[in-house]
Design an enzyme around this catalytic site. Structure first.
Site, PDB file in Angstrom:
ATOM      1  N   GLU A  79      -3.641   5.806   1.554  1.00  0.00           N
ATOM      2  CA  GLU A  79      -3.571   4.418   1.965  1.00  0.00           C
ATOM      3  C   GLU A  79      -4.866   4.045   2.666  1.00  0.00           C
ATOM      4  O   GLU A  79      -5.371   4.822   3.480  1.00  0.00           O
ATOM      5  CB  GLU A  79      -2.398   4.227   2.927  1.00  0.00           C
ATOM      6  CG  GLU A  79      -1.281   3.404   2.339  1.00  0.00           C
ATOM      7  CD  GLU A  79      -0.171   3.161   3.332  1.00  0.00           C
ATOM      8  OE1 GLU A  79      -0.349   2.289   4.193  1.00  0.00           O
ATOM      9  OE2 GLU A  79       0.863   3.833   3.219  1.00  0.00           O
ATOM     10  N   LYS A 103       0.821  -1.214   0.000  1.00  0.00           N
ATOM     11  CA  LYS A 103       0.000   0.000   0.000  1.00  0.00           C
ATOM     12  C   LYS A 103       0.857   1.267   0.000  1.00  0.00           C
ATOM     13  O   LYS A 103       0.592   2.197  -0.763  1.00  0.00           O
ATOM     14  CB  LYS A 103      -0.913   0.018   1.224  1.00  0.00           C
ATOM     15  CG  LYS A 103      -1.981  -1.058   1.246  1.00  0.00           C
ATOM     16  CD  LYS A 103      -2.927  -0.891   2.424  1.00  0.00           C
ATOM     17  CE  LYS A 103      -2.288  -1.220   3.759  1.00  0.00           C
ATOM     18  NZ  LYS A 103      -1.935  -2.644   3.907  1.00  0.00           N
ATOM     19  N   THR A 104       1.856   1.309   0.875  1.00  0.00           N
ATOM     20  CA  THR A 104       2.663   2.518   0.986  1.00  0.00           C
ATOM     21  C   THR A 104       3.399   2.808  -0.313  1.00  0.00           C
ATOM     22  O   THR A 104       3.429   3.952  -0.785  1.00  0.00           O
ATOM     23  CB  THR A 104       3.659   2.380   2.153  1.00  0.00           C
ATOM     24  OG1 THR A 104       2.934   2.287   3.373  1.00  0.00           O
ATOM     25  CG2 THR A 104       4.602   3.573   2.226  1.00  0.00           C
TER      26      THR A 104
END
Length: 464
Positions: A165, A121-122
């Site tokens: 996110e 995600k990051t």
């Protein structure tokens, strides 16, 4: 075009303001003109970065830190009920707002892109933020990690796109209503909150159901959990589903990934035509993240060739295979990987980059519950390294679980043929890993805890 302050957010107080998710929201609110205050357990570069924006940051948790005129108190799921500032907020009748609700309020009136998945995600959020910024679209974004400096995990932009996110760990991603959502993968994790894969699927289905009518779900075509989720959500109202990956049936198909040292060249097939671009981080999984970002941008109506060119400006995010330095001919690289899938992906990427050189790993397990459920798989992942040192479990928010120690991982690694040893003290671990090196080796510090602090110490030891 960006909206002003959400209701009750003009004087917010953040408990745990230095955390990756919390600090990003605090930064955006400060940039929008809020009088931000908060507390954190320890001093940090992130806390200082917030102070430069005018925020008041206290170190330590104390009821006296909460101003009586605060309009809200923002918390994450990690904040315990007995926190003195939280108790004081209840006494004063100050509204308590979960981090996800605060973030959702920042997205109102904009075009949100929410990036979800068990891993990646990051990186993917960062890729989108950098790419859209490079194209002059001035997006707002909230990322779970810093791009290039403390406090660079979030920005209030003047454009109409907000990239965030979306955290599945506590189901807080159900709060968002994105125009475009990305699901990178679906796997069992966060064992304190999910008892089975069925619960995970149900949670991701709920997330997909929050996409605005006519919006787009961008989802991986190769990962089994994502494939199953795709089957479950295909008939959700007006939802558009765009798949990406190396599978023949993917809507945005990855034709080829070519490793070039610490970068990759990626070629995709879009509408029957080939499109090639560079990703400035190594490894197949990062290439897939970049293609997910490409697909999300296309879903917003941005020309694919513009996106592909701008993706090349992304140079990484802290702790995602970040080069910390070199000493005595040894490169030290930092990895946030803490789930077996992430560990395997990063180790394979580093193995490809290492060539004939050795790959040594200093690993710190994260959470007792995760080790209890996935310790064996973590050990098997470490077998991809030439040698490893394993620290004690980093507890984060958890209390110890009887019988659950790093020995579970070490035993599994040894059974898989790995050269691995334990280190119960950080100084001992630094000395051990440095003593194992020879010129040309790659050293990987790996884990979601404070193992990241040991990279510079290893470099210092090597310099001796």
């Amino acid at each position: 075009m960006a909206p002003g302050l959400p209701t009750a957010m003009d004087r917010p107080h953040f408990i745990g303001i230095g955390g990756a998710g919390m600090s990003g929201i605090a930064k955006i609110l400060a940039q929008r003109g809020a009088k931000v205050a908060g507390s954190d357990a320890r001093e940090s570069a992130t806390a200082e970065a917030l102070r430069t924006l005018g925020a008041t940051v206290h170190i330590g948790h104390d009821a006296a830190h909460l101003a009586s005129d605060a309009t809200s108190v923002v918390v994450s799921s990690a904040i315990r009920a007995d926190n003195p500032e939280l108790a004081r907020a209840t006494e004063l009748g100050i509204p308590v707002v979960h981090r996800s609700d605060a973030l959702a309020s920042l997205m109102e009136g904009l075009r949100p892109i929410a990036v979800a998945g068990t891993h990646g995600k990051t990186t993917t959020t960062s890729m989108l933020a950098v790419t859209l910024s490079t194209l002059g679209l001035d997006p707002s974004y909230a990322i779970g990690g810093d791009l290039d400096a403390p406090g660079s995990n979030a920005l209030h932009g003047e454009g109409d796109i907000f990239v965030a996110e979306a955290d599945e760990s506590d189901r807080s991603f159900h709060k968002y209503a994105p125009e475009v959502a990305i699901v990178l993968n679906v796997e069992l994790d966060h064992h304190a909150n999910y008892a089975s894969m069925d619960e995970i699927y149900e949670s991701f289905e709920t997330f997909a159901g929050k996409i605005v009518p006519g919006g787009t779900l961008v989802i991986e075509a190769d990962q089994p959990g994502a494939v199953e989720l795709t089957k479950r959500v295909r008939d959700l109202g007006e939802l558009k589903v765009v798949t990406y990956g190396e599978s023949e049936g993917a809507d945005l198909r990855i034709h080829k990934i070519t490793a070039r040292g610490l970068t990759s060249e990626v070629t995709v097939v879009l509408n029957g035509k080939f499109l090639t671009f560079t990703v400035s981080v190594p490894g197949r999984h990062y290439a897939h993240n970049a293609v997910a970002a490409l697909a999300a941008g296309i879903a917003l109506g941005i020309p694919a060739h513009n996106l592909a060119s701008a993706l090349g400006s992304y140079t990484g995010v802290k702790r995602r295979l970040q080069l910390k330095g070199e000493a005595a001919g040894v490169q030290v690289i930092d990895s946030y990987a803490h789930h077996p899938t992430e560990m395997t992906a990063d180790l394979e990427a580093m193995r490809s980059s290492a060539g004939d050189s050795r790959l040594l790993v200093l690993f710190q397990p994260h959470l007792f519950s995760r080790t209890q459920e996935l310790g064996k798989e973590m050990g098997q992942s470490l077998a991809l390294a030439d040698a490893s040192v394993v620290l004690d479990i980093y507890p984060a928010r958890e209390d110890p679980i009887p019988g659950i120690t790093s020995a579970l991982i070490i035993d599994a690694a040894v059974a898989a043929g790995a050269d691995v040893r334990a280190a119960h003290d950080k100084a001992e671990a630094v000395s051990a890993i440095a003593g194992m090196t020879r010129p040309g080796d790659l050293v990987l510090t790996m884990g979601a805890g404070d193992v990241t602090d040991l990279g510079p110490q290893i470099l210092t030891e090597l310099s001796k």
